[in-house]
Enzyme design. Sequence first.
Site, PDB file in Angstrom:
ATOM      1  N   LYS A  71       0.712  -1.184   0.170  1.00  0.00           N
ATOM      2  CA  LYS A  71       0.001   0.096  -0.119  1.00  0.00           C
ATOM      3  C   LYS A  71       0.736   1.150   0.071  1.00  0.00           C
ATOM      4  CE  LYS A  71      -2.393  -1.403   3.553  1.00  0.00           C
ATOM      5  NZ  LYS A  71      -3.253  -1.719   4.828  1.00  0.00           N
ATOM      6  N   ASP A  80      -6.483  -5.575  10.281  1.00  0.00           N
ATOM      7  CA  ASP A  80      -7.828  -4.889  10.270  1.00  0.00           C
ATOM      8  C   ASP A  80      -8.986  -5.741   9.920  1.00  0.00           C
ATOM      9  OD1 ASP A  80      -6.688  -5.157   7.720  1.00  0.00           O
ATOM     10  OD2 ASP A  80      -6.980  -2.922   7.305  1.00  0.00           O
TER      11      ASP A  80
HETATM   12  C1  GLC Z   1      -3.183  -4.966   2.523  1.00  0.00           C
HETATM   13  C2  GLC Z   1      -2.317  -5.678   3.765  1.00  0.00           C
HETATM   14  C3  GLC Z   1      -3.572  -6.468   4.591  1.00  0.00           C
HETATM   15  C4  GLC Z   1      -4.594  -5.561   4.989  1.00  0.00           C
HETATM   16  C5  GLC Z   1      -5.195  -4.855   3.791  1.00  0.00           C
HETATM   17  C6  GLC Z   1      -6.109  -3.767   3.879  1.00  0.00           C
HETATM   18  O1  GLC Z   1      -3.550  -5.785   1.599  1.00  0.00           O
HETATM   19  O2  GLC Z   1      -1.450  -6.471   3.220  1.00  0.00           O
HETATM   20  O3  GLC Z   1      -2.895  -6.823   5.763  1.00  0.00           O
HETATM   21  O4  GLC Z   1      -5.654  -6.303   5.597  1.00  0.00           O
HETATM   22  O5  GLC Z   1      -4.259  -4.145   3.158  1.00  0.00           O
HETATM   23  O6  GLC Z   1      -5.875  -2.782   5.107  1.00  0.00           O
END
Ligand code: GLC
Length: 478
Positions: free
Chosen positions: A170, A206
């Site tokens: 991200k 999350d």
């Molecule tokens: C990315 C992270 C994951 C998280 C997702 C949403 O894919 O790797 O752990 O849950 O973002 O925030």
Amino acid sequence: MSSSPPDVPTVRGGPEDILTLDDRLAALRREFAFPEARVRTMIAAFHDEMARGLRGDPSSLKMLPAFIDVPTGRESGTFLALDLGGTNFRVLRVELPGGGGEPLIASERFRLETEHISLHADALFGAVARFIRHFLESHVGSGAYPMGFTFSFPIRQERIDRGELIHWNKGWSVDGVVGRDVVELLNKAMAREGLAGVRVVSLDNDTTGTLMARAYRDPACDVGCIIGTGTNACYREALERIAKPIGPYGRTHMLINMESGAFDKALPRTAYDARLDAESENPGGQWEEKMVSGKYLGEVARLVVAAMCERDGLFRGDLPALFAARESFGTELVSEVEADVSGDAEGVLDLLARSGAAHARPEDAAALRQVCRLVSERSARIAAAVLAAVVTWVDPEVERPHTIAVDGSLYEKHPDYAEEMHRTFDELFGGRAGRVRTELTTDGSGLGAAVIAAVASSGASSGASPAVSPPRSRRRRG
Ligand code: GLC
């Protein structure tokens, strides 16, 4: 990470590629289509990858054990919660009354600056610890506090209160964190800030926080999902189906953080996806996330628009500044464009004019809206395919009700996203589709983290010592 070759075709075409806008849109419709047959192929491939991941074999799905099971709904106590991994960073104080009563939540949100997510571990965790201290001073007071820590990246856990970061995504890239226990990094930073009373009792993702926040009130909730900046899903798995070795754990079921954003099979990529990937911070990684989540959708649409402008005369060949730079067209604008349902895309034209594209014509606005629609519809159908795969993994004939707790700005703010997902469920499940509900659950990283901390502190999942309730102090609803 990805097993596919980094094939990066150019999105520029020669003169022979020039099409009318209508013909180009028809071609794009074919390229971005994700019809039922493809959804079913993807679900089969997803099940294969789930099985491989649960065995510990190489798989694009990490299938990470989360060392926690669903709550009873009767958990009680006062907990701090920390939410790190989105655009904002939040600290919360959550009071669980027990007996299924409404929790009391006080929270504060801090904006993370680029420097925090791109420098060194000490800068990031130091800033986090300072924010926690500030929060305690203004909302809690001194005392001993158990804390649930939501860290929304892939973490490898062997117990509930430890976990190593596997890799960033991200757009985050902080030195000194990959391979390290993030709880230890946080504890050290808190100790440097003199926060001796705060004890991290649980680490979660999350998705698991979101599942737990909903399951606290709804026993049918067995899937959690984020469709926001990033995307990912988790679900409740029976221990006997987790074939890879895991650490000691005293229950029959455990949540599994799939890291579904990294899934990379049976996803037909366009040239635009390939270009976005090549220009990203993590080329080759997070295939599914790059076709689904809010960090990327606007950029996919922008790449299509830029190519149409160059080749097909969109905007009369004069690219508006809104589409001129990487990530200049955010996913919130995709939602805004699609929220205009007027016959002549008047609202989109207005938006374009306001953002400096005074030369945009009604046909440009209409074409932009169609591009946004294609990109977000594909996203919703892929996201639905992931969730349908999870539901049919735990319940192949969809015989029981399943609540899927969903959080994330794309799912929440896009005008048609949830409907498109449910249209896909209807295609797949027919009359049984009504058994699969998605519920917007926005308090996962707060309430969910606190519920996880409560379950962990009860000793049921981790053997941790019981929670200490801090003295009562000012409270307010978050
Ligand atoms: C990315 C992270 C994951 C998280 C997702 C949403 O894919 O790797 O752990 O849950 O973002 O925030």
